[in-house]
Design a protein around this motif. Structure first.
Motif, PDB file in Angstrom:
ATOM      1  N   GLY A 124       0.816  -1.204   0.000  1.00 62.42           N
ATOM      2  CA  GLY A 124       0.000   0.000   0.000  1.00 62.42           C
ATOM      3  C   GLY A 124       0.850   1.255   0.000  1.00 62.42           C
ATOM      4  N   ILE A 125       0.485   2.212  -0.815  1.00 58.99           N
ATOM      5  CA  ILE A 125       1.230   3.468  -0.886  1.00 58.99           C
ATOM      6  C   ILE A 125       1.205   4.183   0.459  1.00 58.99           C
ATOM      7  N   ALA A 126       0.067   4.162   1.126  1.00 57.64           N
ATOM      8  CA  ALA A 126      -0.049   4.846   2.419  1.00 57.64           C
ATOM      9  C   ALA A 126       0.938   4.291   3.432  1.00 57.64           C
ATOM     10  N   ASP A 127       1.138   2.991   3.425  1.00 60.35           N
ATOM     11  CA  ASP A 127       2.062   2.369   4.372  1.00 60.35           C
ATOM     12  C   ASP A 127       3.513   2.709   4.054  1.00 60.35           C
ATOM     13  N   LEU A 128       3.823   2.843   2.787  1.00 58.06           N
ATOM     14  CA  LEU A 128       5.203   3.124   2.391  1.00 58.06           C
ATOM     15  C   LEU A 128       5.603   4.569   2.663  1.00 58.06           C
TER      16      LEU A 128
END
Length: 390
Positions: A281-285
């Protein structure tokens, strides 16, 4: 004399069979042999590539031009070159992930252990057994050395360099890792593989950034793999939208090749994709600091670009996602210590928030910004957001 020649050929054949057996035991899927003088057209092509500046900032290519183009210059004692290939086929078309804009796309080859480590260790094992059996000397290379593996693989008959400049194999498509063993042993060379691309241009048409000025020619400066991995500075504005959610490399030209219909998914656990790197997930990265980045990508080739370049790439993906819920995390990165990250965060925020919010953030942050590059990013986005004069 005839007996001597026959005996010599018999010894070469037995050594070749031995090497092939050991290669299969080590997990390689294909092996072939060529001579060090088998790529006579490579020097001129490489020189033209560098002269046109198409190698971008990869200065080591220019610095090692002669050794890279001629194996005998790299190691004068070499008599035969064994080229080995290992399948890393994904089984599914990786381009399907591009429609999931909340997810990040990592190139197939980088979703597990660094293949340099996997392959080089096995090459050394095989090389040691060659010396034990036949004497002489050996050297092993993966693609961090100045060796043109793809032309050598083509000359050896493992496949042909397609119009995307990568090796294509009839059994594995475009999904092969390559390694070479240089040896002083005399081995019978294999016949080269003919070019089987025909009139197809699927790989060329699939490139999001038009990185191929002509078939069989690559301009690395436009290639997403170069832009997200080798490029150390900001990603040029003209390519940012085309990058989409690709945060490390690009598989589009490889995945488009029709020969992939014969490819098999890699069966070995060391090459199979890690579940957490298939569609992160982009949010997690976006929240990864240096320690968390290193922990997540321990043993992965992604780790080599460092946290700052990686977050730069993730911010581009966030900008292209259209997901306004990512705006807060992008705004937080405008205060990051790395100018490279701050600049990418400015552009990402400008794509995710309305004009009044962007202007308010600029009013708070821009007066204290000392980096010229980041200030330039602010100028670009504020100019774009400003209303057109009547």
């Amino acid at each position: 004399m005839r007996t001597s020649i026959s005996d010599d050929r018999n010894r070469r054949g037995k050594l070749r069979d031995f090497i092939a057996s050991e290669a299969r035991r080590a997990g390689f899927d294909a092996i072939a042999v060529t001579r060090p003088d088998s790529i006579p057209r490579a020097p001129a092509r490489l020189k033209e590539f560098v002269a046109n500046g198409q190698h971008g900032s990869m200065s080591w290519i220019a610095e090692t031009l002669e050794r890279r183009a001629k194996p005998s210059v790299l190691w004068p004692e070499v008599r035969s070159i064994v080229v080995l290939a290992m399948n890393y086929g994904p089984g599914l078309d990786p381009r399907a992930l591009q429609s999931r804009r909340d997810r990040a796309a990592i190139s197939v080859y980088a979703r597990n252990r660094d293949y340099h480590d996997v392959i080089k260790g096995r090459l050394k094992e095989i090389a040691g057994k060659i010396v034990a059996r036949a004497g002489g000397d050996v050297k092993v290379f993966v693609d961090t050395a100045p060796v043109m593996e793809k032309p050598l693989a083509e000359a050896a008959g493992l496949g042909w360099q397609g119009k995307h400049t990568n090796l294509v194999n009839r059994d594995f498509g475009s999904w092969l890792f390559l390694g070479t063993i240089f040896t002083t042993a005399e081995l019978e060379p294999d016949d080269p593989e003919p070019d089987r691309c025909g009139s197809c241009r699927a790989c060329l048409d699939a490139c999001p950034t038009s990185a191929f000025p002509a078939p069989y020619r690559l301009d690395a400066r436009r290639c997403i793999s170069y832009l997200t991995i080798e490029n150390k500075g900001p990603i040029p504005v003209e390519f940012r939208e085309a990058i989409g959610n690709r945060i490390y490399g690009c598989d589009d030209c490889l995945a488009a090749c029709p020969w992939n219909k014969f490819a098999k998914a890699a069966s070995e656990a060391k090459l199979a994709a890690r579940e957490d790197l298939k569609a992160p997930g982009i949010a997690d990265l976006l929240v990864l600091d240096d320690a968390a980045f290193r922990a997540l990508f321990s043993g992965s080739p992604v780790k080599r670009i460092g946290r700052d370049r990686f977050i730069r790439n993730v911010l581009i993906a966030a900008a292209n996602s259209g997901d306004a819920s990512l705006a807060a995390r992008c705004e937080a990165l405008i205060e990051d210590q790395a100018p490279l990250v701050r600049g990418a965060a400015v552009w990402a925020l400008s794509r995710l928030v309305p004009e009044d919010r962007l202007t308010a953030v600029a009013a708070r942050r821009l007066p204290d910004e000392t980096d010229a590059g980041v200030r330039g990013e602010w100028e670009i986005v504020l100019r774009r957001k400003a209303p057109e004069p009547a």
